[in-house]
Design a protein around this motif. Structure first.
Motif, PDB file in Angstrom:
ATOM      1  N   SER A 108      -1.524  -9.171  74.963  1.00  0.00           N
ATOM      2  CA  SER A 108      -1.967  -8.361  76.103  1.00  0.00           C
ATOM      3  C   SER A 108      -2.747  -9.209  77.098  1.00  0.00           C
ATOM      4  CB  SER A 108      -2.861  -7.220  75.634  1.00  0.00           C
ATOM      5  OG  SER A 108      -2.148  -6.392  74.759  1.00  0.00           O
ATOM      6  N   ASP A 109      -2.743  -8.739  78.351  1.00  0.00           N
ATOM      7  CA  ASP A 109      -3.576  -9.328  79.393  1.00  0.00           C
ATOM      8  C   ASP A 109      -5.030  -8.978  79.077  1.00  0.00           C
ATOM      9  OD1 ASP A 109      -3.209 -10.193  82.583  1.00  0.00           O
ATOM     10  OD2 ASP A 109      -5.055  -9.109  82.100  1.00  0.00           O
ATOM     11  N   ILE A 123      -7.565  -8.534  80.938  1.00  0.00           N
ATOM     12  CA  ILE A 123      -8.217  -7.588  81.848  1.00  0.00           C
ATOM     13  C   ILE A 123      -7.466  -6.266  81.934  1.00  0.00           C
ATOM     14  CG2 ILE A 123      -8.993  -7.231  84.253  1.00  0.00           C
ATOM     15  CD1 ILE A 123      -9.163 -10.478  84.135  1.00  0.00           C
ATOM     16  N   THR A 124      -6.143  -6.317  82.197  1.00  0.00           N
ATOM     17  CA  THR A 124      -5.406  -5.054  82.395  1.00  0.00           C
ATOM     18  C   THR A 124      -4.977  -4.427  81.065  1.00  0.00           C
ATOM     19  OG1 THR A 124      -3.267  -6.153  82.448  1.00  0.00           O
ATOM     20  CG2 THR A 124      -4.405  -5.925  84.559  1.00  0.00           C
ATOM     21  N   HIS A 125      -5.016  -5.223  79.995  1.00  0.00           N
ATOM     22  CA  HIS A 125      -4.562  -4.783  78.657  1.00  0.00           C
ATOM     23  C   HIS A 125      -3.071  -4.489  78.600  1.00  0.00           C
ATOM     24  CE1 HIS A 125      -8.552  -4.865  77.043  1.00  0.00           C
ATOM     25  NE2 HIS A 125      -8.972  -4.190  78.084  1.00  0.00           N
ATOM     26  N   GLN A 126      -2.355  -4.825  79.672  1.00  0.00           N
ATOM     27  CA  GLN A 126      -0.914  -4.624  79.654  1.00  0.00           C
ATOM     28  C   GLN A 126      -0.280  -5.568  78.628  1.00  0.00           C
ATOM     29  OE1 GLN A 126       0.871  -5.401  83.433  1.00  0.00           O
ATOM     30  NE2 GLN A 126       2.687  -4.182  82.952  1.00  0.00           N
ATOM     31  N   LYS A 173       2.484  -7.929  77.059  1.00  0.00           N
ATOM     32  CA  LYS A 173       3.581  -8.789  77.518  1.00  0.00           C
ATOM     33  C   LYS A 173       4.339  -9.270  76.282  1.00  0.00           C
ATOM     34  CE  LYS A 173       1.535  -9.191  81.666  1.00  0.00           C
ATOM     35  NZ  LYS A 173       2.062  -8.873  82.965  1.00  0.00           N
ATOM     36  N   SER A 202      -2.753  -0.071  74.160  1.00  0.00           N
ATOM     37  CA  SER A 202      -3.301  -0.774  75.331  1.00  0.00           C
ATOM     38  C   SER A 202      -4.486  -0.023  75.933  1.00  0.00           C
ATOM     39  CB  SER A 202      -2.253  -1.082  76.395  1.00  0.00           C
ATOM     40  OG  SER A 202      -1.139  -0.279  76.297  1.00  0.00           O
ATOM     41  N   LEU A 203      -4.418   1.313  75.960  1.00  0.00           N
ATOM     42  CA  LEU A 203      -5.487   2.070  76.628  1.00  0.00           C
ATOM     43  C   LEU A 203      -6.677   2.322  75.701  1.00  0.00           C
ATOM     44  CD1 LEU A 203      -5.382   3.260  79.531  1.00  0.00           C
ATOM     45  CD2 LEU A 203      -4.904   5.475  78.498  1.00  0.00           C
ATOM     46  N   LEU A 217       1.855   4.918  81.482  1.00  0.00           N
ATOM     47  CA  LEU A 217       2.179   3.671  80.778  1.00  0.00           C
ATOM     48  C   LEU A 217       3.470   3.814  79.975  1.00  0.00           C
ATOM     49  CD1 LEU A 217      -1.398   2.708  79.498  1.00  0.00           C
ATOM     50  CD2 LEU A 217      -0.005   1.397  81.107  1.00  0.00           C
TER      51      LEU A 217
END
Ligand SMILES: NC(=O)c1ccc[n+]([C@@H]2O[C@H](COP(=O)([O-])OP(=O)(O)OC[C@H]3O[C@@H](n4cnc5c(N)ncnc54)[C@H](O)[C@@H]3O)[C@@H](O)[C@H]2O)c1
Ligand SMILES: [Fe+2]
Length: 382
Positions: free
Chosen positions: A160-161, A163-166, A168, A276-277, A355
């Motif tokens: 995950s990123d 900062i954004t927690h997205q 990848k 992620s959230l 999401l």
């Protein structure tokens, strides 16, 4: 299936499976002239006796061992960068990932990063970044300690990123381990809650892969047998673990991961946003959502549900029987039926939906999933 079309099926992993398989690690490294392993794990496993014994045995056999364990529960990019700092500073010659999906994902992302030093997410498969994975990769060995993601036999890492927690996905066939030492004894002391959540992840992989819309009869066969193994062993693995239940779950988990090269579906797209959230464990997120996601898929796919009901050894062979089995299984192994019981609030449902619709898994679901479907499914599960 259109037999005039040529398809590719890949199953190249070497797996050494069975009690004490991990004892083959040292001779295997020697045979391959590897002396300076970087062992990648997580902070919990680093403190467990079986892990300390593996490292001690390496030291006693004269290997120069470094351990990197400073990673998050849902791994982020900076974890991978810190691991690579240790690789650079200590001149290693191979990476050994020991752990569940989190540790193995970080290990695999480090394998990529050793000779690919652009920003890690340049290699994100979802934006075609796999084409930049052109360089060498170091020797990579995996040793699973959970029976869930099957990441040990996989070719991708989910990172995950910060900062954004997205999430990848880093993907390349080069990221496949050279060898897997799958030793069920390492999973013997997994706590019941982790056994339950990771086991439901394995079941979700097998079920979603079986249903996924791509044609892949080999994966479908593997997925059906994976489901049967889960139905025979998950309850015992949680409630009264023994070698048989642990070994069968480890097999089912690897089979799920082999099968899901066919694709996943709506349940994983419901689950990923929860991690992620809200940092929910991946397996737990799948476990709560799977009965609802499977019910959504029944209509139009009754024949496949009949075959899954047989594989799960149910008395009735239809979709609702499969859904009821999933609710019952969750109850027996201590998994709640509703998202509100793990801290999800009503105000989370829309951000989760946003999401989920953007997630990579559902395009392979056997039927299309629209935004309103995700919102409905979250409301049912809430
Ligand atoms: N690469 C892939 O294909 C893929 C697929 C799905 C999920 N994932 C990733 O995998 C991760 C989840 O992996 P997981 O379900 O294996 O859980 P995990 O790696 O997060 O481990 C769960 C917990 O169990 C502990 N643990 C692990 N082995 C243990 C043992 N033998 N005894 C006692 N405790 C032990 C860990 O320290 C951790 O606290 C997520 O980060 C998810 O994104 C990867
Ligand atoms: Fe999964």
């Amino acid at each position: 299936m259109d037999f005039n079309q040529i398809r590719q099926f890949n199953f190249p992993t070497t797996i050494r499976f069975g009690a004490h398989a991990v004892k083959e690690l040292n001779p295997y490294l020697r045979q391959n002239k590897l002396n300076r392993p970087l062992v990648v794990t997580d902070p919990v496993i680093a403190s467990l006796d079986f892990f300390k014994s593996i490292v001690e045995a390496l030291n006693q056999d004269g290997f120069s061992v470094e351990v990197f364990y400073d990673i998050h529960k849902n791994p982020v990019k900076s974890d991978v960068y810190r691991g690579i700092d240790q690789w650079d500073a200590t001149e290693r010659d191979c990476i050994i990932g020991i752990g569940g999906g989190a540790a193995l994902d970080v290990a695999r992302a480090m394998v990529l990063r050793v000779h690919h030093r652009e920003d890690l997410f340049t290699y994100d498969d979802l934006i075609g970044g796999d084409v930049y994975v052109t360089g060498e990769v170091p020797f990579f060995v995996t040793i699973p300690t959970t029976s869930g993601t099957g990441s040990e036999v996989g070719r991708s890492a989910i990172i995950s990123d910060d900062i954004t927690h997205q999430k990848k996905i880093l993907f390349s066939p080069k990221l496949l381990a050279k060898i897997v030492f799958a030793d069920p004894l390492l999973t013997m002391d997994l706590p019941p809650a982790v056994t339950a959540a990771t086991g439901m992840d394995a079941l979700t992989h097998n079920m979603e892969a079986f249903l996924a819309k791509n044609d892949h009869p080999i994966c479908e066969g593997i997925a059906l047998e994976g489901m049967r193994l889960v139905s025979m062993s998950l309850k015992s693995a949680v409630l009264r673990p023994d070698l048989t239940s642990r070994a069968q779950m480890l097999l089912a988990s690897m089979m799920g991961a082999i099968a899901f090269q066919k694709g996943l579906g709506v349940v994983h797209s419901l689950a990923h946003p929860l991690s992620s959230l809200l940092d929910t464990h991946h397996g737990l997120a799948n476990a709560i959502n799977i009965p609802y996601g499977m019910r959504f898929n029944i209509e139009g796919f009754e024949g496949k549900f009949l075959r899954m009901a047989h594989a799960l050894c149910l008395n009735e062979h239809h979709g609702e029987a499969v859904v009821n089995y999933l609710f019952d299984l969750n109850s027996t192994i201590g998994i709640p039926h509703q998202l509100r019981h793990i801290g999800v609030k009503e105000e989370h449902l829309i951000p989760l939906t946003d999401l989920a619709i953007a997630d990579f898994a559902h395009p392979n679901n056997p039927k299309p999933v629209f935004r309103e479907d995700f919102e409905n499914l979250y409301r049912q599960a809430y």
